[in-house]
Design an enzyme around this catalytic site. Structure first.
Site, short mmCIF file in Angstrom:
data_model
loop_
_atom_site.label_atom_id
_atom_site.label_comp_id
_atom_site.label_asym_id
_atom_site.label_seq_id
_atom_site.Cartn_x
_atom_site.Cartn_y
_atom_site.Cartn_z
N PRO A 1 12.38 -1.85 -1.28
CA PRO A 1 13.45 -2.73 -0.79
C PRO A 1 13.22 -3.41 0.56
CG PRO A 1 14.06 -0.46 -0.43
CD PRO A 1 12.74 -0.44 -1.16
N CYS A 2 12.30 -4.35 0.59
CA CYS A 2 12.05 -5.10 1.82
C CYS A 2 13.26 -5.95 2.20
CB CYS A 2 10.79 -5.93 1.69
SG CYS A 2 10.72 -6.98 0.24
N HIS A 3 14.16 -6.23 1.25
CA HIS A 3 15.37 -6.99 1.56
C HIS A 3 16.32 -6.20 2.46
CE1 HIS A 3 16.40 -4.66 -2.05
NE2 HIS A 3 17.66 -4.69 -1.62
#
Length: 173
Positions: free
Chosen positions: A133-135
């Site tokens: 989850p780089c978001h």
């Protein structure tokens, strides 16, 4: 053999890539670094990992924290792998800043400090967005910065997880 498949999400088309070990890529079409390092010798075919990934995405886009376990096969530098491992610890609906991740790495390496910009470079090259989850990584001032899929998608993903970064009650991990 690398297998690929398309997935239609509420945010646009996604390309999935997998080898015999696990998922190697999950990219929004037209994102920065789209299909970077995808072996040209790949076959459009659904293997078990791709089927699990589609199930994971189906759960996720219903606003639920997915329970399906997707095997991953990450390929990157030691530094990138370290950053991507930290990304995987950020819980659904929470966030970290680039500086938070830099501080964790500095502590692990036994050094005084680490560059948040270097962390940003590794986060930006994450080949398996959403699942890794780089978001969920934001600027130190709660700004939405640096998402290869586009800031509009980053905001929609955070909203899907009911993560309101504008709220004074937004919980940092």
């Amino acid at each position: 053999m690398i297998c690929t498949a398309k997935y239609s999400s509420p945010l646009g088309k996604i390309l999935l890539a997998s080898d015999e070990i696990g998922l190697t890529g999950l990219w929004f079409y037209e994102q920065k670094y789209f299909a970077k390092n995808l072996d040209p010798l790949h076959e459009e075919k659904e293997n078990e990992t791709i089927k699990k990934t589609k199930s994971w995405l189906d759960e996720y886009f219903k606003g639920k924290e997915p329970t399906v376990k997707v095997p991953l096969h990450l390929i990157g530098t030691d530094f990138q792998l370290m950053v991507w491992k930290i990304l995987q610890t950020i819980p659904f609906g929470k966030f970290m800043t680039y500086g938070d991740i830099a501080a964790i790495i500095a502590k692990e390496k036994g050094i005084k400090q680490m560059s948040a910009q270097a962390v940003g470079g590794a986060v930006g090259h994450n080949p398996i967005s959403i699942i890794i989850p780089c978001h969920r990584v934001i600027g130190s001032n709660k700004s939405l910065t640096g998402y290869a899929g586009g800031l509009d998608k980053k905001l929609k993903l955070l909203t899907l997880e009911k993560t309101d970064i504008k709220s004074p009650y937004f919980q940092k991990y």
